[in-house]
Every structure is written in C-alpha cells, then in structure tokens.
Design a protein around this motif. Structure first.
Motif, PDB file in Angstrom:
ATOM      1  N   LYS A 142      10.214   6.402   9.190  1.00 42.29           N
ATOM      2  CA  LYS A 142      11.575   5.898   9.321  1.00 42.29           C
ATOM      3  C   LYS A 142      11.690   4.381   9.288  1.00 42.29           C
ATOM      4  O   LYS A 142      12.745   3.842   8.937  1.00 42.29           O
ATOM      5  N   ALA A 143      10.633   3.703   9.640  1.00 43.90           N
ATOM      6  CA  ALA A 143      10.582   2.243   9.590  1.00 43.90           C
ATOM      7  C   ALA A 143       9.132   1.835   9.801  1.00 43.90           C
ATOM      8  O   ALA A 143       8.360   2.570  10.417  1.00 43.90           O
ATOM      9  N   ILE A 144       8.758   0.686   9.290  1.00 48.05           N
ATOM     10  CA  ILE A 144       7.373   0.233   9.435  1.00 48.05           C
ATOM     11  C   ILE A 144       7.238  -0.832  10.511  1.00 48.05           C
ATOM     12  O   ILE A 144       6.142  -1.115  10.988  1.00 48.05           O
ATOM     13  N   ASP A 145       8.348  -1.405  10.912  1.00 49.97           N
ATOM     14  CA  ASP A 145       8.330  -2.376  12.008  1.00 49.97           C
ATOM     15  C   ASP A 145       8.497  -1.626  13.323  1.00 49.97           C
ATOM     16  O   ASP A 145       9.460  -0.874  13.494  1.00 49.97           O
ATOM     17  N   PRO A 146       7.572  -1.808  14.291  1.00 52.56           N
ATOM     18  CA  PRO A 146       7.634  -1.029  15.534  1.00 52.56           C
ATOM     19  C   PRO A 146       8.951  -1.188  16.288  1.00 52.56           C
ATOM     20  O   PRO A 146       9.469  -0.211  16.842  1.00 52.56           O
ATOM     21  N   VAL A 176       6.433  10.963   1.025  1.00 55.01           N
ATOM     22  CA  VAL A 176       7.044  10.186   2.099  1.00 55.01           C
ATOM     23  C   VAL A 176       8.555  10.188   1.934  1.00 55.01           C
ATOM     24  O   VAL A 176       9.072  10.050   0.817  1.00 55.01           O
ATOM     25  N   ARG A 177       9.247  10.327   3.047  1.00 51.24           N
ATOM     26  CA  ARG A 177      10.700  10.223   3.073  1.00 51.24           C
ATOM     27  C   ARG A 177      11.096   8.971   3.848  1.00 51.24           C
ATOM     28  O   ARG A 177      10.472   8.628   4.858  1.00 51.24           O
ATOM     29  N   PHE A 178      12.141   8.321   3.361  1.00 54.58           N
ATOM     30  CA  PHE A 178      12.625   7.108   4.012  1.00 54.58           C
ATOM     31  C   PHE A 178      14.139   7.078   3.910  1.00 54.58           C
ATOM     32  O   PHE A 178      14.695   7.116   2.811  1.00 54.58           O
ATOM     33  N   VAL A 179      14.804   7.062   5.078  1.00 51.49           N
ATOM     34  CA  VAL A 179      16.265   6.998   5.110  1.00 51.49           C
ATOM     35  C   VAL A 179      16.681   5.535   5.230  1.00 51.49           C
ATOM     36  O   VAL A 179      16.324   4.856   6.193  1.00 51.49           O
ATOM     37  N   LEU A 180      17.421   5.065   4.245  1.00 53.27           N
ATOM     38  CA  LEU A 180      17.864   3.677   4.204  1.00 53.27           C
ATOM     39  C   LEU A 180      19.170   3.536   4.998  1.00 53.27           C
ATOM     40  O   LEU A 180      20.182   4.142   4.644  1.00 53.27           O
ATOM     41  N   VAL A 181      19.117   2.743   6.068  1.00 45.68           N
ATOM     42  CA  VAL A 181      20.283   2.531   6.925  1.00 45.68           C
ATOM     43  C   VAL A 181      20.722   1.077   6.810  1.00 45.68           C
ATOM     44  O   VAL A 181      20.005   0.169   7.260  1.00 45.68           O
ATOM     45  N   PRO A 182      21.859   0.811   6.186  1.00 42.01           N
ATOM     46  CA  PRO A 182      22.313  -0.569   6.007  1.00 42.01           C
ATOM     47  C   PRO A 182      22.394  -1.332   7.328  1.00 42.01           C
ATOM     48  O   PRO A 182      22.923  -0.844   8.322  1.00 42.01           O
ATOM     49  N   GLY A 183      21.785  -2.530   7.311  1.00 42.52           N
ATOM     50  CA  GLY A 183      21.811  -3.378   8.492  1.00 42.52           C
ATOM     51  C   GLY A 183      20.735  -3.074   9.507  1.00 42.52           C
ATOM     52  O   GLY A 183      20.586  -3.801  10.501  1.00 42.52           O
ATOM     53  N   TRP A 184      19.963  -2.017   9.279  1.00 41.38           N
ATOM     54  CA  TRP A 184      18.914  -1.626  10.234  1.00 41.38           C
ATOM     55  C   TRP A 184      17.520  -1.747   9.626  1.00 41.38           C
ATOM     56  O   TRP A 184      16.675  -2.441  10.182  1.00 41.38           O
ATOM     57  N   ASN A 185      17.272  -1.066   8.519  1.00 45.42           N
ATOM     58  CA  ASN A 185      15.910  -1.076   7.949  1.00 45.42           C
ATOM     59  C   ASN A 185      15.917  -1.405   6.462  1.00 45.42           C
ATOM     60  O   ASN A 185      15.010  -1.012   5.735  1.00 45.42           O
ATOM     61  N   ASP A 186      16.940  -2.133   6.012  1.00 46.61           N
ATOM     62  CA  ASP A 186      17.091  -2.395   4.585  1.00 46.61           C
ATOM     63  C   ASP A 186      16.788  -3.833   4.170  1.00 46.61           C
ATOM     64  O   ASP A 186      16.986  -4.188   3.008  1.00 46.61           O
ATOM     65  N   HIS A 190      11.341  -6.081   5.014  1.00 48.53           N
ATOM     66  CA  HIS A 190      10.964  -4.827   5.647  1.00 48.53           C
ATOM     67  C   HIS A 190      10.601  -3.786   4.603  1.00 48.53           C
ATOM     68  O   HIS A 190       9.588  -3.080   4.730  1.00 48.53           O
ATOM     69  N   LEU A 191      11.399  -3.687   3.555  1.00 48.99           N
ATOM     70  CA  LEU A 191      11.118  -2.727   2.497  1.00 48.99           C
ATOM     71  C   LEU A 191       9.789  -3.019   1.812  1.00 48.99           C
ATOM     72  O   LEU A 191       9.009  -2.097   1.516  1.00 48.99           O
ATOM     73  N   GLU A 192       9.509  -4.282   1.563  1.00 49.00           N
ATOM     74  CA  GLU A 192       8.256  -4.650   0.903  1.00 49.00           C
ATOM     75  C   GLU A 192       7.054  -4.311   1.782  1.00 49.00           C
ATOM     76  O   GLU A 192       6.026  -3.811   1.292  1.00 49.00           O
ATOM     77  N   HIS A 194       7.012  -2.006   4.108  1.00 49.38           N
ATOM     78  CA  HIS A 194       6.969  -0.543   4.168  1.00 49.38           C
ATOM     79  C   HIS A 194       6.285   0.014   2.916  1.00 49.38           C
ATOM     80  O   HIS A 194       5.390   0.875   3.000  1.00 49.38           O
ATOM     81  N   ALA A 195       6.688  -0.483   1.763  1.00 48.50           N
ATOM     82  CA  ALA A 195       6.117  -0.010   0.502  1.00 48.50           C
ATOM     83  C   ALA A 195       4.628  -0.316   0.424  1.00 48.50           C
ATOM     84  O   ALA A 195       3.833   0.518  -0.047  1.00 48.50           O
ATOM     85  N   ALA A 196       4.235  -1.493   0.880  1.00 49.40           N
ATOM     86  CA  ALA A 196       2.821  -1.872   0.831  1.00 49.40           C
ATOM     87  C   ALA A 196       1.984  -0.941   1.701  1.00 49.40           C
ATOM     88  O   ALA A 196       0.873  -0.533   1.317  1.00 49.40           O
ATOM     89  N   TYR A 197       2.496  -0.593   2.870  1.00 47.29           N
ATOM     90  CA  TYR A 197       1.756   0.317   3.744  1.00 47.29           C
ATOM     91  C   TYR A 197       1.609   1.693   3.102  1.00 47.29           C
ATOM     92  O   TYR A 197       0.509   2.262   3.062  1.00 47.29           O
ATOM     93  N   VAL A 198       2.706   2.234   2.611  1.00 48.97           N
ATOM     94  CA  VAL A 198       2.660   3.566   2.004  1.00 48.97           C
ATOM     95  C   VAL A 198       1.702   3.581   0.816  1.00 48.97           C
ATOM     96  O   VAL A 198       0.902   4.517   0.649  1.00 48.97           O
ATOM     97  N   ALA A 199       1.742   2.546  -0.006  1.00 47.87           N
ATOM     98  CA  ALA A 199       0.850   2.471  -1.171  1.00 47.87           C
ATOM     99  C   ALA A 199      -0.611   2.392  -0.755  1.00 47.87           C
ATOM    100  O   ALA A 199      -1.496   2.902  -1.456  1.00 47.87           O
ATOM    101  N   SER A 200      -0.885   1.770   0.393  1.00 44.89           N
ATOM    102  CA  SER A 200      -2.271   1.599   0.845  1.00 44.89           C
ATOM    103  C   SER A 200      -2.918   2.912   1.263  1.00 44.89           C
ATOM    104  O   SER A 200      -4.148   3.008   1.313  1.00 44.89           O
TER     105      SER A 200
END
Length: 255
Positions: A142-146, A176-186, A190-192, A194-200
């Motif tokens: 849901k997010a990569i930042d704790p 992987v599923r990721f729900v994009l919430v405007p103003g929260w995790n977009d 943060h997206l970059e 998140h993507a780097a972690y998933v790709a790793s």
C-alpha cells in the motif's frame, strides 16, 4: 516464519472459517474467470477500504472448508475453460491460516490455478504448505514509506516487506497491487521509491495500479465509522496512468 500449517484432507469436514461472501470475477483477482472467496476479518484499517464490513470476523458466517470447496467445484469446468481458477481474498485470509491452507490445497486438488490475495501484514502466519499450494500471490503493497503506510493502514509496514522478501527468496510468482490515493501516496519521489523496491524483488510479474474511488463510502456511515478520506477526490485516469509509467520505467509490467 510460522510453523508449517499442514492440514489433513479429512480434517476439512470440520475445519471452519469465517466467510464474508463469494463471487465470480474476471480479470481483477488473477488470470481468467475466478471463484473468489472473501474471508472475514482484517488487522488493517485502510483509509480507502471500500468493504469495511469485512474488517471484523463477526461480520462473517462460519463454513467448513468442505462446504466451500464443494461450492468451488460446481464452477470448476467453467472457470478452468477460461484459464481461471480459485482466489482466496478478504478481509485478510492470513488471519485464518489453517482454513486458508485447506482452501488453497483443496483448490489444487480440484485441478485449479490458485491465488492468495493478501496485504502481507500477517505473512509470518503463512506456512510453507500454504505457499506451496499457492500458484500466485496478489500482494497489496500500500505504500513504501513506513509513516505513510501506517497513516493509511494503522499498521506496521515491516511484516509486509518481510513477507515480500520471503516470497522473492522462494521464487514465488507475485502480482503487486497498489492503490493510488491522491495527496497520500502519489508524490513522484514516493512512487519512484516504491517502483524501485518492487523491481528489486525479481519475482514480480506485473503491477496493477488501482485508482482510489469513493464507491462504498456510504458503508462508513452505516457502520458508524469515520471516513478518513472525506473530501479526497477519486484518482483520475491521468493520475493512474502517470503512476503506471513510473513502475514501467523501473522495468515492471504495469498494464
């Protein structure tokens, strides 16, 4: 990692789980047409949850694994012909690991492709028998930042990351599923990240970016719950597409 939760087939006649509902779906819960079983109960309280009625196990009805597998079996030829299968979702199915193990193992015995739809928050409860009976894990990161994750879910991120790393070590197939919430995790950074972690991880076959929507928000008032996203607009198609492009730029398939 928890002890292996092997379930003897003959135990399925008495092993029960709290079931919220079931349905047939196409294209959103794994490949093909699928029988989707929604379990009741979830340790998370996601701000964007559109089915808050699944968060409590009290909202479910007790069914034996045999009962539910018999229901799945009725649709076996139909869903197999579409290249589909059986998905167990929630709520959070790992809140009931023995029941989930029995259902996935039973789905395999029926000759069906099996999928586990989970947040990974209770990944430590998934024994090897459960994962061995799972063809595909639909992992909702849901997010990569704790801090953002905790704000969204009221839960700790580390168990999900630990579970994702375990799946990668096993070479388990993951979407992987990721729900994009405007103003929260977009935010772009943060997206970059998140993507780097998933790709790793190296075992993620696709990333489904889902836009936050306001369908089902009326349930919050009915259940006496606070809508923490009151006033937050649904994610636009342009915002969702921009997020997909960030994941694609990291070398991930993000249709």
């Amino acid at each position: 990692m928890s002890a292996d939760l092997a379930v003897r087939p003959e135990a399925c006649s008495t092993l029960t789980g709290a079931v919220h509902s079931w349905d047939l779906s196409t294209g959103v819960d794994g490949p093909g047409t699928r029988f989707v079983l929604f379990t009741a109960g979830c340790p998370l309280a996601c701000a964007y949850c559109h089915n808050p009625d699944t968060q409590s196990m009290r909202g479910g009805t007790r069914h034996t694994a045999d009962e539910m597998l018999a229901r799945v079996a009725r649709y076996r030829r139909f869903i197999a012909a579409s290249g589909g299968g059986f998905t167990i979702s929630g709520g959070e199915p790992l809140l009931q690991p023995a029941f989930t193990t029995a259902m996935l193992a039973g789905g395999k015995e029926l000759g069906l492709h099996t999928a586990l739809d989970t947040s990974g928050a209770l990944g430590d409860r998934a024994g090897d028998a459960l994962l061995d009976a799972t063809d595909l894990v639909l992992l909702d990161v849901k997010a990569i930042d704790p801090a953002i994750y905790e704000d969204l879910t009221r839960f700790d991120l580390s168990p999900t990351l630990r579970f994702a790393d375990r799946l990668a070590t096993r070479g388990q197939r993951v979407w992987v599923r990721f729900v994009l919430v405007p103003g929260w995790n977009d935010a772009p950074e943060h997206l970059e990240r998140h993507a780097a972690y998933v790709a790793s991880l190296g075992n993620v076959e696709r990333v489904d970016v889902l836009g936050y929507h306001r369908l089902g928000r009326e349930k919050y008032a009915r259940l006496g719950l606070v809508d923490r996203l009151e006033g937050v607009d649904a994610a636009s198609p342009e915002q969702v597409q921009a997020a997909r492009e960030v994941f694609a730029a990291a070398g991930l398939y993000a249709p």
